[in-house]
Design a protein around this motif. Structure first.
Motif, PDB file in Angstrom:
ATOM      1  N   UNK A 121       0.981  -1.325   0.082  1.00 31.89           N
ATOM      2  CA  UNK A 121      -0.025   0.060  -0.033  1.00 31.89           C
ATOM      3  C   UNK A 121       0.812   1.220   0.104  1.00 31.89           C
ATOM      4  N   UNK A 122       0.612   2.266  -0.553  1.00 31.79           N
ATOM      5  CA  UNK A 122       0.965   3.710  -0.396  1.00 31.79           C
ATOM      6  C   UNK A 122       1.945   3.713  -1.575  1.00 31.79           C
ATOM      7  N   UNK A 123       3.285   4.384  -1.254  1.00 27.79           N
ATOM      8  CA  UNK A 123       4.311   4.582  -2.057  1.00 27.79           C
ATOM      9  C   UNK A 123       5.201   3.799  -2.633  1.00 27.79           C
ATOM     10  N   UNK A 124       6.082   4.209  -3.471  1.00 26.93           N
ATOM     11  CA  UNK A 124       7.580   3.153  -3.891  1.00 26.93           C
ATOM     12  C   UNK A 124       7.120   1.742  -4.199  1.00 26.93           C
ATOM     13  N   UNK A 125       6.122   1.344  -4.655  1.00 27.59           N
ATOM     14  CA  UNK A 125       5.604   0.036  -4.757  1.00 27.59           C
ATOM     15  C   UNK A 125       6.663  -0.962  -5.610  1.00 27.59           C
ATOM     16  N   UNK A 126       7.072  -0.266  -6.673  1.00 25.52           N
ATOM     17  CA  UNK A 126       8.123  -1.175  -7.414  1.00 25.52           C
ATOM     18  C   UNK A 126       9.321  -1.493  -6.851  1.00 25.52           C
ATOM     19  N   UNK A 127       9.773  -0.492  -6.137  1.00 24.80           N
ATOM     20  CA  UNK A 127      11.154  -0.807  -5.506  1.00 24.80           C
ATOM     21  C   UNK A 127      10.927  -1.733  -4.475  1.00 24.80           C
ATOM     22  N   UNK A 128       9.658  -1.789  -3.676  1.00 25.14           N
ATOM     23  CA  UNK A 128       9.628  -2.684  -2.610  1.00 25.14           C
ATOM     24  C   UNK A 128       9.365  -4.172  -3.210  1.00 25.14           C
ATOM     25  N   UNK A 129       8.568  -3.995  -4.138  1.00 22.74           N
ATOM     26  CA  UNK A 129       8.434  -5.735  -4.803  1.00 22.74           C
ATOM     27  C   UNK A 129       9.892  -5.908  -5.355  1.00 22.74           C
ATOM     28  N   UNK A 130      10.660  -5.253  -5.780  1.00 23.90           N
ATOM     29  CA  UNK A 130      11.921  -5.805  -6.343  1.00 23.90           C
ATOM     30  C   UNK A 130      12.866  -6.071  -5.303  1.00 23.90           C
ATOM     31  N   UNK A 131      12.808  -5.166  -4.196  1.00 24.18           N
ATOM     32  CA  UNK A 131      13.844  -5.331  -3.066  1.00 24.18           C
ATOM     33  C   UNK A 131      13.363  -6.782  -2.332  1.00 24.18           C
ATOM     34  N   UNK A 132      12.099  -7.024  -2.262  1.00 19.57           N
ATOM     35  CA  UNK A 132      11.758  -8.316  -1.530  1.00 19.57           C
ATOM     36  C   UNK A 132      11.756  -9.488  -2.549  1.00 19.57           C
ATOM     37  N   UNK A 133      12.342  -9.380  -3.786  1.00 24.50           N
ATOM     38  CA  UNK A 133      12.482 -10.409  -4.838  1.00 24.50           C
ATOM     39  C   UNK A 133      11.247 -11.111  -4.871  1.00 24.50           C
ATOM     40  N   UNK A 160       4.776 -10.361 -14.405  1.00 25.45           N
ATOM     41  CA  UNK A 160       5.973 -10.949 -13.826  1.00 25.45           C
ATOM     42  C   UNK A 160       7.076  -9.996 -13.579  1.00 25.45           C
ATOM     43  N   UNK A 161       7.920 -10.205 -12.552  1.00 24.46           N
ATOM     44  CA  UNK A 161       9.020  -9.444 -12.506  1.00 24.46           C
ATOM     45  C   UNK A 161      10.212 -10.068 -13.012  1.00 24.46           C
ATOM     46  N   UNK A 162      11.089  -9.267 -13.864  1.00 26.04           N
ATOM     47  CA  UNK A 162      11.993  -9.946 -14.636  1.00 26.04           C
ATOM     48  C   UNK A 162      13.338  -9.744 -13.769  1.00 26.04           C
TER      49      UNK A 162
END
Length: 192
Positions: A121-133, A160-162
């Motif tokens: 929820x909230x901001x920086x969703x893409x960074x968080x998804x990538x950081x959490x693998x 899908x995250x590449x």
């Protein structure tokens, strides 16, 4: 929500803060014969929002409000009631609406969010998804309630995250899906 009334299109407002790519997609959708909505107004909290250009291009009324306090929200509510608006679509709108505002339009406010809610929820969703693998991210359209990104989910689209994705490349691919998901979610929400 079940706002569908015969063949009359539902008067809709889109709230934006930025470039308005989802707004553009919604305008194109609204022009289709099968579309249940007609966009009557664009509201932004930023007079520099690039998306406001679509108001001029498509000859749609636009209004800018600062949303800093309940007084400015009251002005927005008056404007929407005056224009007989029945559906509010938040599309990259970066302000949190007050509980009173949401209560005023209960079940009539939709939002698109760039993650698979309830995750991120909230901001920086893409960074968080990538950081959490995470293997997948995506986007969600949901009803707006008084808690941030917590309303009932209407629909979602997985992306899908590449391996070499950056927040920017992932955002770009998710945005393509957002443009397809939002119109489909509106149709679904109106039949609920």
């Amino acid at each position: 929500m079940a706002l569908l009334t015969g063949s009359k299109k539902i008067k809709t407002v889109v709230f934006i803060s930025g470039t308005g790519s989802n707004l553009k997609s919604l305008i194109k959708f609204s022009k289709l014969k099968k579309s249940p909505i007609s966009i009557k107004m664009i509201i932004s909290n930023d007079y520099k929002a690039k998306g406001l250009q679509y108001a001029n291009i498509y000859k749609i009324k636009k209004k800018i409000f600062n949303f800093k306090n309940t007084f400015s929200e009251k002005k927005v509510i008056n404007e929407l009631e005056k224009s007989d608006i029945n559906l509010i679509c938040l599309a990259g709108f970066m302000k949190i609406l007050s509980k009173d505002f949401v209560k005023n339009f209960k079940g009539k406010i939709l939002n698109i969010h760039p993650s698979l809610l309830p995750k991120y929820k909230g901001l920086n969703t893409h960074e968080r998804a990538i950081r959490n693998k995470d293997k997948y991210s995506g986007c969600t359209v949901h009803f707006v309630n008084s808690r941030l990104d917590s309303g009932k989910i209407i629909n979602q689209k997985k992306v899908r995250i590449k391996r070499l994705d950056t927040p920017k490349t992932l955002a770009k691919r998710i945005l393509i899906q957002e443009h397809k998901l939002y119109p489909a979610a509106i149709i679904k929400a109106l039949s609920l």
